[in-house]
Scaffold this active site. Structure first.
Site, PDB file in Angstrom:
ATOM      1  N   TYR A 156      68.188  51.717 -80.299  1.00 46.12           N
ATOM      2  CA  TYR A 156      68.123  52.881 -81.181  1.00 46.12           C
ATOM      3  C   TYR A 156      69.451  53.133 -81.903  1.00 46.12           C
ATOM      4  CZ  TYR A 156      68.785  55.343 -76.567  1.00 46.12           C
ATOM      5  OH  TYR A 156      69.166  55.744 -75.311  1.00 46.12           O
ATOM      6  N   LYS A 165      75.362  55.361 -78.996  1.00 44.89           N
ATOM      7  CA  LYS A 165      75.222  53.893 -79.015  1.00 44.89           C
ATOM      8  C   LYS A 165      75.466  53.355 -80.430  1.00 44.89           C
ATOM      9  CE  LYS A 165      73.867  52.944 -74.675  1.00 44.89           C
ATOM     10  NZ  LYS A 165      74.670  52.138 -73.738  1.00 44.89           N
TER      11      LYS A 165
HETATM   12  P1  NAP Z   1      71.857  53.116 -64.660  1.00 44.16           P
HETATM   13  O1  NAP Z   1      71.179  52.413 -63.540  1.00 44.16           O
HETATM   14  O2  NAP Z   1      71.561  54.571 -64.885  1.00 44.16           O
HETATM   15  O3  NAP Z   1      73.411  52.919 -64.471  1.00 44.16           O
HETATM   16  C1  NAP Z   1      74.370  53.658 -65.114  1.00 44.16           C
HETATM   17  C2  NAP Z   1      75.665  53.359 -64.405  1.00 44.16           C
HETATM   18  O4  NAP Z   1      76.723  54.011 -65.098  1.00 44.16           O
HETATM   19  C3  NAP Z   1      75.687  53.856 -62.956  1.00 44.16           C
HETATM   20  O5  NAP Z   1      76.113  52.798 -62.124  1.00 44.16           O
HETATM   21  C4  NAP Z   1      76.708  54.972 -62.975  1.00 44.16           C
HETATM   22  O6  NAP Z   1      77.464  54.956 -61.769  1.00 44.16           O
HETATM   23  C5  NAP Z   1      77.593  54.589 -64.150  1.00 44.16           C
HETATM   24  N1  NAP Z   1      78.203  55.762 -64.775  1.00 44.16           N
HETATM   25  C6  NAP Z   1      77.558  56.815 -65.343  1.00 44.16           C
HETATM   26  N2  NAP Z   1      78.448  57.727 -65.773  1.00 44.16           N
HETATM   27  C7  NAP Z   1      79.680  57.230 -65.476  1.00 44.16           C
HETATM   28  C8  NAP Z   1      80.994  57.715 -65.668  1.00 44.16           C
HETATM   29  N3  NAP Z   1      81.225  58.897 -66.274  1.00 44.16           N
HETATM   30  N4  NAP Z   1      82.023  56.939 -65.248  1.00 44.16           N
HETATM   31  C9  NAP Z   1      81.801  55.753 -64.654  1.00 44.16           C
HETATM   32  N5  NAP Z   1      80.577  55.247 -64.438  1.00 44.16           N
HETATM   33  C10 NAP Z   1      79.526  55.979 -64.841  1.00 44.16           C
HETATM   34  O7  NAP Z   1      71.585  52.429 -66.088  1.00 44.16           O
HETATM   35  P2  NAP Z   1      70.930  51.007 -66.472  1.00 44.16           P
HETATM   36  O8  NAP Z   1      69.478  51.222 -66.737  1.00 44.16           O
HETATM   37  O9  NAP Z   1      71.348  49.971 -65.492  1.00 44.16           O
HETATM   38  O10 NAP Z   1      71.603  50.762 -67.882  1.00 44.16           O
HETATM   39  C11 NAP Z   1      72.804  50.022 -67.990  1.00 44.16           C
HETATM   40  C12 NAP Z   1      73.191  49.944 -69.455  1.00 44.16           C
HETATM   41  O11 NAP Z   1      72.127  49.363 -70.205  1.00 44.16           O
HETATM   42  C13 NAP Z   1      73.463  51.304 -70.089  1.00 44.16           C
HETATM   43  O12 NAP Z   1      74.529  51.187 -71.014  1.00 44.16           O
HETATM   44  C14 NAP Z   1      72.162  51.623 -70.796  1.00 44.16           C
HETATM   45  O13 NAP Z   1      72.341  52.498 -71.888  1.00 44.16           O
HETATM   46  C15 NAP Z   1      71.740  50.232 -71.253  1.00 44.16           C
HETATM   47  N6  NAP Z   1      70.287  50.103 -71.479  1.00 44.16           N
HETATM   48  C16 NAP Z   1      69.431  50.014 -70.424  1.00 44.16           C
HETATM   49  C17 NAP Z   1      68.072  49.845 -70.661  1.00 44.16           C
HETATM   50  C18 NAP Z   1      67.083  49.673 -69.538  1.00 44.16           C
HETATM   51  O14 NAP Z   1      65.909  49.409 -69.810  1.00 44.16           O
HETATM   52  N7  NAP Z   1      67.467  49.788 -68.273  1.00 44.16           N
HETATM   53  C19 NAP Z   1      67.591  49.790 -71.978  1.00 44.16           C
HETATM   54  C20 NAP Z   1      68.501  49.895 -73.035  1.00 44.16           C
HETATM   55  C21 NAP Z   1      69.858  50.046 -72.779  1.00 44.16           C
HETATM   56  P3  NAP Z   1      78.013  56.308 -61.054  1.00 44.16           P
HETATM   57  O15 NAP Z   1      76.873  57.287 -61.052  1.00 44.16           O
HETATM   58  O16 NAP Z   1      78.400  55.823 -59.704  1.00 44.16           O
HETATM   59  O17 NAP Z   1      79.178  56.766 -61.875  1.00 44.16           O
END
Ligand code: NAP
Length: 290
Positions: free
Chosen positions: A160, A175
Site C-alpha cells: 500500500y 510505508k
Molecule cells: P509482527 O509479527 O507484528 O512483528 C513486528 C515486530 O516488530 C515485533 O517483533 C515487534 O517486537 C517489533 N517492534 C514493534 N515495535 C517496535 C519498536 N518500537 N521497537 C522495536 N521493535 C518493535 O509483524 P510481521 O507480520 O512479522 O511483519 C514484519 C514486517 O513485514 C513489518 O514491517 C510489516 O509491516 C511487513 N508486512 C507484513 C505482512 C504480513 O503479511 N505479515 C504483509 C505486508 C508487510 P517487540 O514487540 O518485541 O518490540
C-alpha cells in the site's frame, strides 16, 4: 493450479556459509517475518542480533537462531529512540563486530477508518515504521562511513506504499515514506558502498500475528489462498530468501529498488470492480459518532 509451493524450509539458494563471519541486525527479529528473515541469515552462517522491545520476543528469536547453530544476541531497544539505537549498535558491535547488514523490519499496525485514528495512534505507527527505519539506518550508515566499510540495508515495506491503503492510513503513509526514503538513501550512500533496498511482503500469515490485526479485519484467515492470484499465501521463508539475496554480493548493483514478493497480488484488477463498500462497513464499524 496457481504458483507452485517453494522449496522446503531449510533449503537455500546461496552457498552455505555465504554470511559466515558477518553480523546481521534484524529489528523485530523475534517474531513472524522478522524471525523468518533472521533464520535465513543464520542458516547461511551470520551472527544475528534480534532487536526489539519485548523480552519474550527476543528470547524466541535468539533460541530459534541458536537452534540452527548460529550465534545470536537479543538486544532490548525501541526503534523510536535514537539514543537507545546507538546503545544497541554499540552492544552489537562489541559482541560481533560492525554488522554488515541491517534489516528494518519492526512495525506497528492496526486497522481503523482514518476518522477514528487518534493522534497517538497515528504518531505511534509513523514513529515506529518511518522514524524508526530512518534512525536505525542513520546509525548503521554513520558507523560504516566512519569505518570505511560497505554494508547493506533492507527495509521491509508493504504494497500500500504504492496504492494507498484504506483502513491503514497511518501505516500506508509511513510505508510510502520508507519506500521514498529507500530511494534517497540509496543515492546518498552508494558512494560509501552502502546499498539500500526495500522488500514488500504480500499476504504472509504466521503464528505470531497480533490478534488485533487478524481479528480486526473481518474474514481475515478465511480462504486466504483463493483470494490471491497465486492461489496461495506467501510462506515466510520466501521473504527470508529474498532478504538474504538482496543483501548479498550477488545483488551488488541493486540499490534503491523495492522488490515485491506477493504473487502479483498488488497489481490485480477486476474488469469490473465489486460494488464499493466504504471502509467503516468493511471493518464492521457503526456510524462515526465523533
Ligand atoms: P509482527 O509479527 O507484528 O512483528 C513486528 C515486530 O516488530 C515485533 O517483533 C515487534 O517486537 C517489533 N517492534 C514493534 N515495535 C517496535 C519498536 N518500537 N521497537 C522495536 N521493535 C518493535 O509483524 P510481521 O507480520 O512479522 O511483519 C514484519 C514486517 O513485514 C513489518 O514491517 C510489516 O509491516 C511487513 N508486512 C507484513 C505482512 C504480513 O503479511 N505479515 C504483509 C505486508 C508487510 P517487540 O514487540 O518485541 O518490540
Amino acid at each position: 493450479m496457481g504458483l507452485p509451493e517453494p522449496p522446503d524450509l531449510g533449503a537455500a539458494a546461496l552457498a552455505p556459509g555465504s554470511y559466515a563471519g558477518q553480523a546481521v541486525v534484524v529489528t523485530g527479529g523475534g517474531t513472524g517475518l522478522g524471525k523468518a528473515i533472521a533464520l535465513e541469515f543464520a542458516r547461511l552462517g551470520a551472527a544475528v542480533a534480534v532487536v526489539s522491545r519485548g523480552e519474550e520476543h527476543r528470547a524466541a528469536g535468539v533460541a530459534a537462531i541458536e537452534a540452527l547453530g548460529a550465534r545470536a544476541l537479543g538486544v532490548a531497544c525501541d526503534v523510536r529512540q535514537p539514543d537507545a539505537i546507538a546503545a544497541a549498535f554499540g552492544e552489537i558491535e562489541a559482541a560481533f563486530g560492525l554488522p554488515s547488514v541491517l534489516v528494518n523490519n519492526a512495525a506497528g499496525n492496526f486497522p481503523a477508518p482514518a476518522e477514528d485514528l487518534s493522534p497517538n495512534g497515528w504518531r505511534t505507527v509513523v514513529d515506529i515504521v518511518l522514524n524508526g527505519t530512518f534512525f536505525c539506518s542513520r546509525e548503521f550508515a554513520r558507523r560504516h562511513i566512519a569505518a570505511g566499510s560497505p554494508g547493506a540495508i533492507l527495509n521491509i515495506g508493504a504494497s500500500y506504499a504504492w496504492t494507498g491503503g484504506p483502513g491503514f492510513a497511518h501505516s500506508s503513509a509511513a510505508k510510502a515514506g520508507v519506500k521514498n526514503m529507500t530511494e534517497t538513501l540509496a543515492v546518498e550512500w552508494a558512494p560509501y558502498g552502502i546499498r539500500v533496498n526495500g522488500l514488500v511482503p504480500g499476504l504472509f500469515p504466521h503464528q505470531d500475528e497480533a490478534p488485533h490485526i487478524v481479528g480486526g479485519v473481518p474474514e481475515r484467515g478465511e480462504n486466504e489462498g483463493a483470494r490471491q492470484p497465486a492461489g496461495r499465501v506467501g510462506r515466510p521463508r520466501e521473504i527470508g530468501w529474498a532478504a538474504t539475496f538482496l543483501c548479498s554480493p550477488f545483488a551488488s548493483y541493486v540499490t534503491g529498488a523495492t522488490l515485491a514478493c506477493d504473487g502479483a497480488n498488488w497489481q490485480r484488477r477486476a474488469m469490473l470492480q465489486p460494488e464499493f463498500t466504504p471502509i467503516r462497513e468493511q471493518l464492521g464499524k457503526g456510524p462515526f459518532t465523533g
